[in-house]
Design an enzyme around this catalytic site. Structure first.
Site, short mmCIF file in Angstrom:
data_model
loop_
_atom_site.label_atom_id
_atom_site.label_comp_id
_atom_site.label_asym_id
_atom_site.label_seq_id
_atom_site.Cartn_x
_atom_site.Cartn_y
_atom_site.Cartn_z
N ASN A 163 40.00 45.02 48.68
CA ASN A 163 39.29 45.88 49.63
C ASN A 163 38.26 44.99 50.34
OD1 ASN A 163 37.78 47.72 51.03
ND2 ASN A 163 36.95 48.77 49.22
N TRP A 164 38.60 44.60 51.55
CA TRP A 164 37.72 43.68 52.28
C TRP A 164 36.45 44.37 52.78
CZ3 TRP A 164 41.34 40.44 56.02
CH2 TRP A 164 42.06 39.51 55.24
N GLY A 221 29.76 45.75 43.43
CA GLY A 221 28.94 44.74 44.13
C GLY A 221 27.70 44.32 43.37
N SER A 247 33.07 44.73 40.50
CA SER A 247 32.71 43.37 40.06
C SER A 247 33.84 42.66 39.30
CB SER A 247 31.41 43.39 39.25
OG SER A 247 30.34 43.82 40.08
N GLY A 257 36.62 43.96 45.48
CA GLY A 257 35.83 43.84 46.71
C GLY A 257 35.46 42.39 46.95
N GLY A 258 34.23 42.01 46.62
CA GLY A 258 33.68 40.68 46.90
C GLY A 258 34.62 39.51 46.62
P1 13P Z 1 33.17 44.58 44.18
O1 13P Z 1 34.43 43.96 43.62
O2 13P Z 1 32.53 43.75 45.23
O3 13P Z 1 32.26 45.01 43.09
O4 13P Z 1 33.64 45.91 44.94
C1 13P Z 1 34.44 46.82 44.27
C2 13P Z 1 34.93 47.82 45.25
O5 13P Z 1 34.16 48.63 45.75
C3 13P Z 1 36.36 47.80 45.59
O6 13P Z 1 36.73 48.94 46.27
#
Ligand code: 13P
Length: 253
Positions: free
Chosen positions: A9-10, A174, A213, A234-235
């Site tokens: 998920n960018w 995040g 995370s 995400g990140g």
């Molecule tokens: P992170 O991996 O940055 O914690 O984000 C998770 C997320 O919200 C994926 O949809």
């Protein structure tokens, strides 16, 4: 056997030229792995076409982060499910906590989106998760149970297996502080139990992911967690090398 699913998920990152460079690198890296996982990238709308074109002829798939559940018309700034379908999107993220919190998305709207996506043959990845205060009050299961029931209520029992559920605790998104693999496995068991009746007792086909995370240094535990079929990243998904390392964790050793 459920096929593992690894989804990037960018969020609101990557211009289309940046996406193009990323995809070339990811394609090359993916040739080094025999991961059985289905690997999907969900870019912002503006980069979907670039990602689609870059993945043609590979096993990589493109998805989207959102859509509006009306067929077409006067909805300035919105994108319909048919528009995503025309760009070969195989998946669409629905009900992400950032959309619930920042854009006021309600369980009712999310439920509609889940239904429209399923009806159009695009797999919704329905995000559910509790806040830290809900967790400290011991309400995690109650909150997730409610989110699942309201967001899935428009589906027939045979449609439910077409939904992917992503358990994303809000405090883990995040923050660099993930849930444990044990938390994720427990929640996956609970979610299947909760949906048992709606799915006429057969929850085996439904895939449940963990998100929050996830990174190369903690993926091994999630990949090994019982009943957790993959991750929503995400990140760490913004770096093709890290994202490939995450997909590789599903290689059969
Ligand atoms: P992170 O991996 O940055 O914690 O984000 C998770 C997320 O919200 C994926 O949809």
């Amino acid at each position: 056997m459920r096929q593992p699913l690894v989804v990037a998920n960018w969020k609101m990152n990557m211009t289309s030229p940046e996406a193009s460079v990323y995809c070339q690198r990811l394609r090359t890296l993916m040739q080094e792995t025999t991961t059985p996982a289905e690997v999907v990238v969900c870019p912002p709308y503006t980069a979907i076409e670039v990602v689609r074109a870059a993945f043609v002829g590979s096993d990589l798939a493109v998805g989207a982060q959102n859509f509006y559940p009306a067929p077409k018309g006067a909805y300035t700034g919105e994108v319909s499910i048919s528009m995503l379908k025309a760009l070969d999107c195989r998946y669409v993220i629905v009900g992400h906590s950032e959309r619930r919190l920042r854009f006021g998305e309600t369980a009712e709207t999310i439920g509609e989106k889940v239904k429209v996506a399923v009806e159009h043959g695009i797999t919704p990845i329905l995000c559910v998760g509790e806040t830290m205060s809900e967790r400290s009050l011991g309400m995690t299961e109650k909150v997730i149970g409610q989110q699942l029931l309201t967001c899935l209520k428009h589906l027939q029992s045979d449609q439910l297996a077409q939904v992917v559920v992503a358990y994303e605790p809000l405090w883990a998104i995040g923050t660099g502080r993930s849930a444990t693999a044990k938390d994720a496995a427990q929640l996956a068991t609970y979610a299947r139990q909760r949906l048992q009746r709606l799915m006429n007792g057969d929850t085996d086909a439904m895939r449940i992911l963990y998100g929050g995370s996830v990174a190369p240094d903690n993926i091994a535990e999630f990949a090994a967690a019982d009943g957790v079929d993959g991750v929503l990243v995400g990140g760490a998904s913004l770096d093709p090398d890290k994202f490939q390392a995450i997909a590789r964790a599903y290689e059969v050793k």
